[in-house]
Design a protein around this motif. Structure first.
Motif, PDB file in Angstrom:
ATOM      1  N   ALA A 156       0.813  -1.212   0.000  1.00 32.97           N
ATOM      2  CA  ALA A 156       0.000   0.000   0.000  1.00 32.97           C
ATOM      3  C   ALA A 156       0.845   1.260   0.000  1.00 32.97           C
ATOM      4  CB  ALA A 156      -0.930   0.006   1.210  1.00 32.97           C
ATOM      5  N   HIS A 157       2.031   1.204   0.543  1.00 35.34           N
ATOM      6  CA  HIS A 157       2.893   2.377   0.653  1.00 35.34           C
ATOM      7  C   HIS A 157       4.308   1.881   0.883  1.00 35.34           C
ATOM      8  CE1 HIS A 157       4.612   6.161   1.943  1.00 35.34           C
ATOM      9  NE2 HIS A 157       3.475   6.781   1.744  1.00 35.34           N
ATOM     10  N   ARG A 158       5.257   2.470   0.178  1.00 33.37           N
ATOM     11  CA  ARG A 158       6.633   1.985   0.295  1.00 33.37           C
ATOM     12  C   ARG A 158       7.176   2.085   1.724  1.00 33.37           C
ATOM     13  NH1 ARG A 158       6.943   6.977  -2.258  1.00 33.37           N
ATOM     14  NH2 ARG A 158       8.202   8.562  -1.207  1.00 33.37           N
ATOM     15  N   ALA A 159       6.607   3.016   2.535  1.00 32.41           N
ATOM     16  CA  ALA A 159       7.096   3.168   3.904  1.00 32.41           C
ATOM     17  C   ALA A 159       6.883   1.902   4.721  1.00 32.41           C
ATOM     18  CB  ALA A 159       6.398   4.340   4.577  1.00 32.41           C
ATOM     19  N   TRP A 160       5.784   1.171   4.413  1.00 30.32           N
ATOM     20  CA  TRP A 160       5.496  -0.012   5.224  1.00 30.32           C
ATOM     21  C   TRP A 160       6.466  -1.159   4.913  1.00 30.32           C
ATOM     22  CZ3 TRP A 160       2.999   2.031   8.766  1.00 30.32           C
ATOM     23  CH2 TRP A 160       1.918   2.870   8.564  1.00 30.32           C
ATOM     24  N   ALA A 161       7.249  -1.051   3.868  1.00 27.11           N
ATOM     25  CA  ALA A 161       8.178  -2.118   3.520  1.00 27.11           C
ATOM     26  C   ALA A 161       9.485  -2.017   4.290  1.00 27.11           C
ATOM     27  CB  ALA A 161       8.467  -2.097   2.005  1.00 27.11           C
ATOM     28  N   ARG A 162       9.683  -0.930   5.023  1.00 33.88           N
ATOM     29  CA  ARG A 162      10.946  -0.749   5.742  1.00 33.88           C
ATOM     30  C   ARG A 162      10.969  -1.534   7.044  1.00 33.88           C
ATOM     31  NH1 ARG A 162      11.470   5.511   6.188  1.00 33.88           N
ATOM     32  NH2 ARG A 162       9.224   5.436   5.934  1.00 33.88           N
ATOM     33  N   ALA A 163      12.165  -1.825   7.492  1.00 36.78           N
ATOM     34  CA  ALA A 163      12.339  -2.582   8.730  1.00 36.78           C
ATOM     35  C   ALA A 163      11.658  -1.849   9.879  1.00 36.78           C
ATOM     36  CB  ALA A 163      13.821  -2.765   9.022  1.00 36.78           C
ATOM     37  N   GLY A 164      10.887  -2.576  10.667  1.00 35.19           N
ATOM     38  CA  GLY A 164      10.229  -1.999  11.823  1.00 35.19           C
ATOM     39  C   GLY A 164       8.850  -1.454  11.545  1.00 35.19           C
ATOM     40  N   ALA A 165       8.499  -1.281  10.266  1.00 33.63           N
ATOM     41  CA  ALA A 165       7.196  -0.681   9.952  1.00 33.63           C
ATOM     42  C   ALA A 165       6.083  -1.716   9.978  1.00 33.63           C
ATOM     43  CB  ALA A 165       7.242   0.006   8.591  1.00 33.63           C
ATOM     44  N   ALA A 166       6.348  -2.889   9.464  1.00 35.90           N
ATOM     45  CA  ALA A 166       5.307  -3.895   9.298  1.00 35.90           C
ATOM     46  C   ALA A 166       5.081  -4.678  10.590  1.00 35.90           C
ATOM     47  CB  ALA A 166       5.653  -4.838   8.154  1.00 35.90           C
ATOM     48  N   VAL A 167       4.600  -3.975  11.615  1.00 36.57           N
ATOM     49  CA  VAL A 167       4.210  -4.603  12.873  1.00 36.57           C
ATOM     50  C   VAL A 167       2.746  -4.245  13.117  1.00 36.57           C
ATOM     51  CG1 VAL A 167       6.533  -4.511  13.847  1.00 36.57           C
ATOM     52  CG2 VAL A 167       4.982  -2.585  14.203  1.00 36.57           C
ATOM     53  N   PRO A 168       2.018  -5.023  13.903  1.00 39.33           N
ATOM     54  CA  PRO A 168       0.619  -4.686  14.171  1.00 39.33           C
ATOM     55  C   PRO A 168       0.496  -3.275  14.756  1.00 39.33           C
ATOM     56  CG  PRO A 168       1.126  -6.880  14.964  1.00 39.33           C
ATOM     57  CD  PRO A 168       2.432  -6.257  14.586  1.00 39.33           C
ATOM     58  N   GLN A 169      -0.525  -2.563  14.341  1.00 45.68           N
ATOM     59  CA  GLN A 169      -0.688  -1.186  14.815  1.00 45.68           C
ATOM     60  C   GLN A 169      -2.158  -0.815  14.863  1.00 45.68           C
ATOM     61  OE1 GLN A 169       0.007   1.683  11.143  1.00 45.68           O
ATOM     62  NE2 GLN A 169       1.612   0.143  11.351  1.00 45.68           N
ATOM     63  N   VAL A 170      -2.432   0.252  15.609  1.00 46.56           N
ATOM     64  CA  VAL A 170      -3.788   0.777  15.725  1.00 46.56           C
ATOM     65  C   VAL A 170      -4.120   1.563  14.458  1.00 46.56           C
ATOM     66  CG1 VAL A 170      -5.303   2.327  17.011  1.00 46.56           C
ATOM     67  CG2 VAL A 170      -3.650   0.888  18.231  1.00 46.56           C
ATOM     68  N   ALA A 171      -5.323   1.366  13.940  1.00 44.34           N
ATOM     69  CA  ALA A 171      -5.807   2.105  12.775  1.00 44.34           C
ATOM     70  C   ALA A 171      -7.307   2.323  12.948  1.00 44.34           C
ATOM     71  CB  ALA A 171      -5.509   1.350  11.483  1.00 44.34           C
ATOM     72  N   PHE A 172      -7.850   3.228  12.143  1.00 42.63           N
ATOM     73  CA  PHE A 172      -9.271   3.545  12.221  1.00 42.63           C
ATOM     74  C   PHE A 172      -9.888   3.545  10.833  1.00 42.63           C
ATOM     75  CE2 PHE A 172      -7.624   5.228  16.125  1.00 42.63           C
ATOM     76  CZ  PHE A 172      -8.657   5.114  17.039  1.00 42.63           C
ATOM     77  N   VAL A 173     -11.119   3.119  10.764  1.00 40.00           N
ATOM     78  CA  VAL A 173     -11.938   3.285   9.569  1.00 40.00           C
ATOM     79  C   VAL A 173     -12.932   4.395   9.899  1.00 40.00           C
ATOM     80  CG1 VAL A 173     -13.580   2.233   7.980  1.00 40.00           C
ATOM     81  CG2 VAL A 173     -11.689   0.883   8.914  1.00 40.00           C
ATOM     82  N   SER A 174     -12.916   5.464   9.112  1.00 39.61           N
ATOM     83  CA  SER A 174     -13.776   6.599   9.415  1.00 39.61           C
ATOM     84  C   SER A 174     -15.243   6.222   9.261  1.00 39.61           C
ATOM     85  CB  SER A 174     -13.433   7.794   8.518  1.00 39.61           C
ATOM     86  OG  SER A 174     -13.582   7.460   7.148  1.00 39.61           O
ATOM     87  N   GLY A 175     -16.100   6.908  10.022  1.00 40.83           N
ATOM     88  CA  GLY A 175     -17.517   6.612  10.000  1.00 40.83           C
ATOM     89  C   GLY A 175     -18.208   7.154   8.760  1.00 40.83           C
ATOM     90  N   GLU A 176     -19.290   6.516   8.374  1.00 36.55           N
ATOM     91  CA  GLU A 176     -20.052   6.937   7.202  1.00 36.55           C
ATOM     92  C   GLU A 176     -20.920   8.143   7.550  1.00 36.55           C
ATOM     93  OE1 GLU A 176     -22.873   4.952   3.717  1.00 36.55           O
ATOM     94  OE2 GLU A 176     -22.275   3.810   5.491  1.00 36.55           O
ATOM     95  N   ARG A 177     -21.050   9.069   6.563  1.00 39.22           N
ATOM     96  CA  ARG A 177     -21.910  10.234   6.708  1.00 39.22           C
ATOM     97  C   ARG A 177     -22.844  10.277   5.498  1.00 39.22           C
ATOM     98  NH1 ARG A 177     -18.377  15.341   8.689  1.00 39.22           N
ATOM     99  NH2 ARG A 177     -20.431  16.002   9.393  1.00 39.22           N
ATOM    100  N   PRO A 178     -24.039   9.723   5.618  1.00 40.11           N
ATOM    101  CA  PRO A 178     -24.928   9.586   4.454  1.00 40.11           C
ATOM    102  C   PRO A 178     -25.234  10.902   3.754  1.00 40.11           C
ATOM    103  CG  PRO A 178     -25.705   8.233   6.277  1.00 40.11           C
ATOM    104  CD  PRO A 178     -24.596   9.076   6.822  1.00 40.11           C
ATOM    105  N   ALA A 179     -25.429  11.987   4.514  1.00 34.26           N
ATOM    106  CA  ALA A 179     -25.767  13.264   3.875  1.00 34.26           C
ATOM    107  C   ALA A 179     -24.661  13.725   2.939  1.00 34.26           C
ATOM    108  CB  ALA A 179     -26.035  14.326   4.945  1.00 34.26           C
ATOM    109  N   LEU A 180     -23.412  13.474   3.322  1.00 28.51           N
ATOM    110  CA  LEU A 180     -22.292  13.857   2.463  1.00 28.51           C
ATOM    111  C   LEU A 180     -22.281  13.044   1.174  1.00 28.51           C
ATOM    112  CD1 LEU A 180     -19.204  14.429   4.797  1.00 28.51           C
ATOM    113  CD2 LEU A 180     -19.950  15.919   2.950  1.00 28.51           C
ATOM    114  N   ARG A 181     -22.732  11.832   1.240  1.00 28.26           N
ATOM    115  CA  ARG A 181     -22.678  10.952   0.076  1.00 28.26           C
ATOM    116  C   ARG A 181     -23.776  11.260  -0.940  1.00 28.26           C
ATOM    117  NH1 ARG A 181     -21.776   4.755   1.381  1.00 28.26           N
ATOM    118  NH2 ARG A 181     -21.547   4.845  -0.892  1.00 28.26           N
ATOM    119  N   TRP A 182     -24.897  11.811  -0.482  1.00 29.67           N
ATOM    120  CA  TRP A 182     -26.040  11.940  -1.380  1.00 29.67           C
ATOM    121  C   TRP A 182     -26.471  13.371  -1.651  1.00 29.67           C
ATOM    122  CZ3 TRP A 182     -25.986   7.494  -3.387  1.00 29.67           C
ATOM    123  CH2 TRP A 182     -25.774   6.334  -2.635  1.00 29.67           C
TER     124      TRP A 182
END
Length: 485
Positions: free
Chosen positions: A240-266
């Motif tokens: 997904a990104h060359r940065a994640w291929a470096r030593a030390g980057a590819a370890v489990p980490q906290v991430a977020f999926v942003s919430g859906e906002r229906p009004a913005l979509r329609w």
């Protein structure tokens, strides 16, 4: 239960500043525009005052504006027309009445993502900016500019008071002016929904009798609710990104999926709709580190989502030592909207930055939230504990950052944070002694009392004179015998 009888003495947090009105004269407007284009640092205030000033001058006398811009700034643009995506935002608006930008690249729907960057959150914010400035440029070029902009912020964060937007919509109706879809969409994203005067403004908006008034009333209500980011622990994808291929980057980490906002979509223009869909951030980002204050002003009342998008870059500052990934944290902390898990998680990762210069902005952001009474210290502590367990945050770096925050006067706050972290560090994580030392100092300075956490008491009961045992005893004693009693 641990409690703190004394309050922190925190550094003052500068309040948001009201934007000055756009320049009233043509010469002043052109002068401010030239200064903004020549500046290396673009503030929200100057950016928005320039846009509003140019629109107002074009509405009064478009030909006079074009002549003044040609004289002062015409040298910036080639004689032949160029496409809008080759110009900066303000350059688009300046070049449009000079006929130096192609009309087709200003039309609605002309904004496109660069191929390969479909998941870039910062690019999503730039799409909104591009749609708005092209809409403005098209109106200036066609000779039908609005009388003024609806989305000009009230505050230098980018926030817009709902009552002020109501007044502008009323004036638009009186003048028979038609709002630009992108400008009005941006105005809605900037509305301060938690303003005590917002409910009254919603009622006034509903009485205007226009579609925009009805949309504003609904937006202040449920339609405008920010999405709640969903927290998870992921393994980064090196593809997904060359940065994640470096030593030390590819370890489990906290991430977020942003919430859906229906009004913005329609209900918003195409360029806005990406912001309403769930996505994880900018692991496919081509932008410079950390973001930009003008870009952040697209969503000034949704700092939690912006921080969640920033988190991958902040994590890289901790895991592989990328410079600059944290510098936007203090600015995001000063924005509006809920200060939720996304923002606290980004600050937690920033406190574990490999280099002091990357930890410093996270400390500042922590102090901003604490100074505004918005820091959830236990939540920050839990996020830190999780990241320590994952290996994102190293205890020695956390100790240094915590020491800096405490030295600024946040002794009670940092004890409340570290009390959540210590169970993860004990009985014997490397660097735990340093964190215990900071925790003990905080307790001694703020006078917190109460039973020592079970893990601290167990460490204090061990034999030996290691730093971990010594500092655990010191902390346990400070909690149970305050001020040497």
């Amino acid at each position: 239960m641990i409690f703190t009888p004394t309050q922190d003495t925190l550094p003052p947090v500068p309040p948001a500043q009201r934007l000055d009105a756009a320049p009233s004269g043509l010469a002043e407007t052109v002068e401010l525009t030239a200064a903004h284009l020549d500046s290396r640092i673009h503030t929200v205030a100057d950016f928005e005052r320039v846009l509003d000033g140019l629109v107002r001058q074009a509405h009064r006398n478009r030909h006079a504006l074009a002549l003044a811009l040609s004289t002062a700034l015409g040298h910036r643009y080639p004689e032949e027309e160029t496409e809008a995506d080759r110009l900066t935002a303000v350059d688009v608006v300046v070049a449009a009445p000079l006929w130096r930008v192609t009309a087709y690249s200003l039309k609605p729907g002309s904004v496109r993502r660069q191929r390969g960057h479909e998941e870039c959150a910062q690019g999503g914010l730039e799409m909104v900016m591009a749609a708005r400035v092209r809409e403005i440029g098209y109106a200036l070029r066609s000779g039908d500019p609005q009388p003024f902009l609806l989305a000009t912020p009230t505050w230098d964060t980018g926030a817009l008071d709902a009552a002020e937007l109501v007044e502008r919509l009323v004036e638009y109706r009186r003048l028979g002016a038609r709002p630009g879809p992108a400008d009005f969409g941006q105005a809605l994203l900037r509305v301060r929904r938690d303003d005590p005067a917002a409910p009254e403004a919603a009622e006034a908006a509903a009485r205007i009798g226009t579609a925009e008034g009805d949309r504003l009333a609904a937006w202040i209500g449920p339609d405008g609710e920010p999405g709640t980011p969903r927290r998870r622990v992921v393994m980064p994808d090196p593809g997904a990104h060359r940065a994640w291929a470096r030593a030390g980057a590819a370890v489990p980490q906290v991430a977020f999926v942003s919430g859906e906002r229906p009004a913005l979509r329609w209900e918003f223009p195409d360029a806005f709709q990406w912001l309403g869909r769930p996505h994880e951030g900018f692991t496919r980002c081509y932008h410079w580190d950390g973001g930009h204050a003008v870009r952040a002003s697209v969503l000034p009342e949704d700092r939690d989502t912006q921080a969640a998008w920033l988190l991958p870059g902040v994590t890289l500052a901790a895991t592989v030592g990328d410079y600059g990934g944290t510098w936007m944290l203090p600015h995001l902390a000063r924005l509006g909207g809920p200060a939720g898990t996304g923002l606290h998680s980004a600050i937690a990762a920033g406190l574990g930055g490999r280099y002091p210069d990357d930890r410093r902005p996270a400390v500042e952001a922590l102090l901003v939230l604490a100074g505004r009474g918005e820091l959830d210290a236990p939540l920050l502590g839990r996020e830190l504990a999780s990241m320590v367990a994952l290996g994102t945050v190293k205890p020695n770096r956390l100790a240094d950052a915590a020491r800096s925050a405490a030295a600024a006067g946040a002794y009670a706050t940092m004890w409340a944070v570290l009390a959540e972290v210590l169970p993860t560090l004990l009985p014997s994580v490397r660097g735990a002694g340093e964190v215990l030392a900071v925790a003990a100092d905080c307790v001694e300075r703020c006078g917190a009392t109460g039973p020592a956490p079970a893990e601290v008491a167990a460490a204090a009961a061990r034999t030996g004179s290691s730093r971990l045992v010594t500092e655990a005893r010191r902390l346990a004693s400070a909690l149970t015998h305050p001020h040497g009693s």
